[in-house]
Write a protein that holds these residues in place. Structure first.
Motif, PDB file in Angstrom:
ATOM      1  N   MET A   1       0.846  -1.198   0.000  1.00  0.00           N
ATOM      2  CA  MET A   1       0.000   0.000   0.000  1.00  0.00           C
ATOM      3  C   MET A   1       0.880   1.245   0.000  1.00  0.00           C
ATOM      4  O   MET A   1       1.779   1.377   0.820  1.00  0.00           O
ATOM      5  N   THR A   2       0.667   2.153  -0.959  1.00  0.00           N
ATOM      6  CA  THR A   2       1.446   3.372  -1.023  1.00  0.00           C
ATOM      7  C   THR A   2       0.949   4.367   0.008  1.00  0.00           C
ATOM      8  O   THR A   2      -0.109   4.203   0.610  1.00  0.00           O
ATOM      9  N   GLU A   3       1.761   5.443   0.189  1.00  0.00           N
ATOM     10  CA  GLU A   3       1.385   6.463   1.170  1.00  0.00           C
ATOM     11  C   GLU A   3       0.054   7.095   0.823  1.00  0.00           C
ATOM     12  O   GLU A   3      -0.759   7.396   1.696  1.00  0.00           O
ATOM     13  N   ASN A   4      -0.215   7.287  -0.485  1.00  0.00           N
ATOM     14  CA  ASN A   4      -1.472   7.906  -0.894  1.00  0.00           C
ATOM     15  C   ASN A   4      -2.666   6.994  -0.643  1.00  0.00           C
ATOM     16  O   ASN A   4      -3.792   7.449  -0.502  1.00  0.00           O
ATOM     17  N   GLU A   5      -2.412   5.662  -0.628  1.00  0.00           N
ATOM     18  CA  GLU A   5      -3.505   4.718  -0.412  1.00  0.00           C
ATOM     19  C   GLU A   5      -3.728   4.405   1.061  1.00  0.00           C
ATOM     20  O   GLU A   5      -4.671   3.734   1.415  1.00  0.00           O
ATOM     21  N   ARG A   6      -2.823   4.887   1.925  1.00  0.00           N
ATOM     22  CA  ARG A   6      -2.913   4.597   3.341  1.00  0.00           C
ATOM     23  C   ARG A   6      -4.189   5.219   3.909  1.00  0.00           C
ATOM     24  O   ARG A   6      -4.520   6.374   3.618  1.00  0.00           O
ATOM     25  N   PRO A   7      -4.936   4.490   4.737  1.00  0.00           N
ATOM     26  CA  PRO A   7      -6.175   5.053   5.286  1.00  0.00           C
ATOM     27  C   PRO A   7      -5.892   6.254   6.184  1.00  0.00           C
ATOM     28  O   PRO A   7      -4.850   6.335   6.833  1.00  0.00           O
ATOM     29  N   SER A   8      -6.828   7.198   6.176  1.00  0.00           N
ATOM     30  CA  SER A   8      -6.671   8.396   6.991  1.00  0.00           C
ATOM     31  C   SER A   8      -6.714   8.048   8.471  1.00  0.00           C
ATOM     32  O   SER A   8      -7.413   7.132   8.898  1.00  0.00           O
ATOM     33  N   ALA A   9      -5.944   8.795   9.257  1.00  0.00           N
ATOM     34  CA  ALA A   9      -5.955   8.614  10.701  1.00  0.00           C
ATOM     35  C   ALA A   9      -7.277   9.148  11.253  1.00  0.00           C
ATOM     36  O   ALA A   9      -7.709  10.257  10.915  1.00  0.00           O
ATOM     37  N   ARG A  10      -7.910   8.364  12.080  1.00  0.00           N
ATOM     38  CA  ARG A  10      -9.219   8.710  12.644  1.00  0.00           C
ATOM     39  C   ARG A  10      -9.020   9.422  13.974  1.00  0.00           C
ATOM     40  O   ARG A  10      -8.462   8.866  14.912  1.00  0.00           O
ATOM     41  N   ILE A  11      -9.494  10.661  14.043  1.00  0.00           N
ATOM     42  CA  ILE A  11      -9.247  11.517  15.203  1.00  0.00           C
ATOM     43  C   ILE A  11     -10.557  11.892  15.884  1.00  0.00           C
ATOM     44  O   ILE A  11     -11.532  12.250  15.212  1.00  0.00           O
ATOM     45  N   ALA A  12     -10.568  11.799  17.197  1.00  0.00           N
ATOM     46  CA  ALA A  12     -11.719  12.215  18.000  1.00  0.00           C
ATOM     47  C   ALA A  12     -11.329  13.435  18.838  1.00  0.00           C
ATOM     48  O   ALA A  12     -10.201  13.527  19.323  1.00  0.00           O
ATOM     49  N   PRO A  54     -10.657   5.257  18.081  1.00  0.00           N
ATOM     50  CA  PRO A  54      -9.981   6.189  17.173  1.00  0.00           C
ATOM     51  C   PRO A  54      -8.467   6.004  17.246  1.00  0.00           C
ATOM     52  O   PRO A  54      -7.941   5.460  18.223  1.00  0.00           O
ATOM     53  N   ASP A  55      -7.782   6.449  16.217  1.00  0.00           N
ATOM     54  CA  ASP A  55      -6.318   6.404  16.256  1.00  0.00           C
ATOM     55  C   ASP A  55      -5.770   7.384  17.273  1.00  0.00           C
ATOM     56  O   ASP A  55      -4.731   7.122  17.894  1.00  0.00           O
ATOM     57  N   LEU A  56      -6.460   8.517  17.438  1.00  0.00           N
ATOM     58  CA  LEU A  56      -5.960   9.540  18.348  1.00  0.00           C
ATOM     59  C   LEU A  56      -7.109  10.372  18.915  1.00  0.00           C
ATOM     60  O   LEU A  56      -8.070  10.682  18.206  1.00  0.00           O
ATOM     61  N   PHE A  57      -6.989  10.715  20.187  1.00  0.00           N
ATOM     62  CA  PHE A  57      -7.905  11.639  20.840  1.00  0.00           C
ATOM     63  C   PHE A  57      -7.191  12.963  21.081  1.00  0.00           C
ATOM     64  O   PHE A  57      -6.064  12.987  21.575  1.00  0.00           O
ATOM     65  N   LEU A  58      -7.858  14.064  20.749  1.00  0.00           N
ATOM     66  CA  LEU A  58      -7.445  15.385  21.222  1.00  0.00           C
ATOM     67  C   LEU A  58      -8.278  15.672  22.457  1.00  0.00           C
ATOM     68  O   LEU A  58      -9.508  15.775  22.367  1.00  0.00           O
ATOM     69  N   LEU A  59      -7.631  15.816  23.615  1.00  0.00           N
ATOM     70  CA  LEU A  59      -8.352  15.938  24.873  1.00  0.00           C
ATOM     71  C   LEU A  59      -8.140  17.291  25.526  1.00  0.00           C
ATOM     72  O   LEU A  59      -7.003  17.692  25.806  1.00  0.00           O
ATOM     73  N   ASP A  60      -9.241  17.982  25.775  1.00  0.00           N
ATOM     74  CA  ASP A  60      -9.194  19.155  26.649  1.00  0.00           C
ATOM     75  C   ASP A  60      -9.148  18.642  28.088  1.00  0.00           C
ATOM     76  O   ASP A  60      -9.522  17.503  28.375  1.00  0.00           O
ATOM     77  N   ILE A  61      -8.704  19.483  29.017  1.00  0.00           N
ATOM     78  CA  ILE A  61      -8.638  19.057  30.416  1.00  0.00           C
ATOM     79  C   ILE A  61      -9.853  19.534  31.204  1.00  0.00           C
ATOM     80  O   ILE A  61     -10.514  18.757  31.894  1.00  0.00           O
ATOM     81  N   GLY A  62     -10.169  20.816  31.098  1.00  0.00           N
ATOM     82  CA  GLY A  62     -11.267  21.368  31.893  1.00  0.00           C
ATOM     83  C   GLY A  62     -12.616  21.120  31.258  1.00  0.00           C
ATOM     84  O   GLY A  62     -13.142  21.954  30.511  1.00  0.00           O
ATOM     85  N   LEU A  63     -13.213  19.959  31.540  1.00  0.00           N
ATOM     86  CA  LEU A  63     -14.517  19.600  30.980  1.00  0.00           C
ATOM     87  C   LEU A  63     -15.610  19.767  32.031  1.00  0.00           C
ATOM     88  O   LEU A  63     -15.323  19.751  33.241  1.00  0.00           O
ATOM     89  N   PRO A  64     -16.862  19.915  31.625  1.00  0.00           N
ATOM     90  CA  PRO A  64     -17.947  20.186  32.581  1.00  0.00           C
ATOM     91  C   PRO A  64     -18.124  19.109  33.640  1.00  0.00           C
ATOM     92  O   PRO A  64     -18.537  19.404  34.765  1.00  0.00           O
TER      93      PRO A  64
END
Length: 218
Positions: A1-12, A54-64
């Motif tokens: 699989m080439t770099e262009n065919e690589r599946p996108s990273a799934r981010i939450a 997901p491949d990666l989470f972007l996490l805030d710290i101060g959540l409700p």
């Protein structure tokens, strides 16, 4: 699989401010190799995203309903899922606590869009990006010379070079950057990393930093 065919990273994204969520969404849309899997405004809503691994989470710290880094242990139960903290909080206690829970990196929200994209890419690639302001606290914590916890066996003891390498990673340096800092080749860095992981019985840089501190070796 080439770099262009690589599946996108799934981010939450876990962030309570809708404008900030939209901002992150726009930044991630700039990179063809990334896609948004979903977004959540609080810890309770994040559970459904965690179950999708997901491949990666972007996490805030101060959540409700709590602190974002409390999600990290649950995220880590899913093989391959990584957690990148991105927060306005850059104080010593918060930075250290986030890394000790197993977060793979720590960026501040005032980072430029390119720094955020580079941080996401580095985290997905096994790196541990840390904003300079946060790295100061983390390195201070590592250099505090805490009392060792238990006895470190000869098989688990890190060499001076391995300790220096962990400190470089704590500053958010990549393999190549750490190689330049220490005056060694990237191949030698990789050899040291394998040795560190074997000695500490870990599988990631953040785990290595945490375990090295716990055992009093850094």
């Amino acid at each position: 699989m080439t770099e262009n065919e690589r599946p996108s990273a799934r981010i939450a994204i876990v962030e309570d401010d809708p404008m900030v969520r939209q901002y992150f969404q726009g930044i991630i849309a700039m990179e063809p190799g990334f896609q948004i899997l979903g977004m959540a405004p609080d810890i309770a809503s994040a559970d459904a995203l965690i179950d999708q691994s997901p491949d990666l989470f972007l996490l805030d710290i101060g959540l409700p309903d709590g602190l974002g880094y409390d999600l990290v242990p649950k995220i880590k139960q899913h093989a391959g899922s990584k957690a990148l903290i991105i927060s306005t909080f850059g104080d010593r206690e918060t930075v250290v606590k986030a890394i000790m829970t197993g977060a793979d990196g720590y960026l501040l929200k005032d980072s430029s869009p390119q720094v955020i994209l580079d941080g996401i890419a580095a985290t997905l690639d096994g790196g541990a990006p840390v904003s300079p302001a946060a790295a100061i606290y983390l390195l201070g914590f590592l250099r505090a010379d805490p009392e060792p916890i238990g006895i470190v066996s000869p098989e688990s003891r890190l060499s001076q070079r391995e300790t220096e390498l962990l400190q470089a990673f704590a500053r958010g340096e990549s393999y190549k950057q750490a190689a330049r800092t220490l005056g060694i080749s990237p191949h030698t860095v990789g050899t040291h990393v394998k040795s560190i992981y074997r000695k500490l019985e870990v599988n990631s840089r953040s785990e290595a930093i945490r375990e090295a501190f716990r055992s009093g070796q850094v």
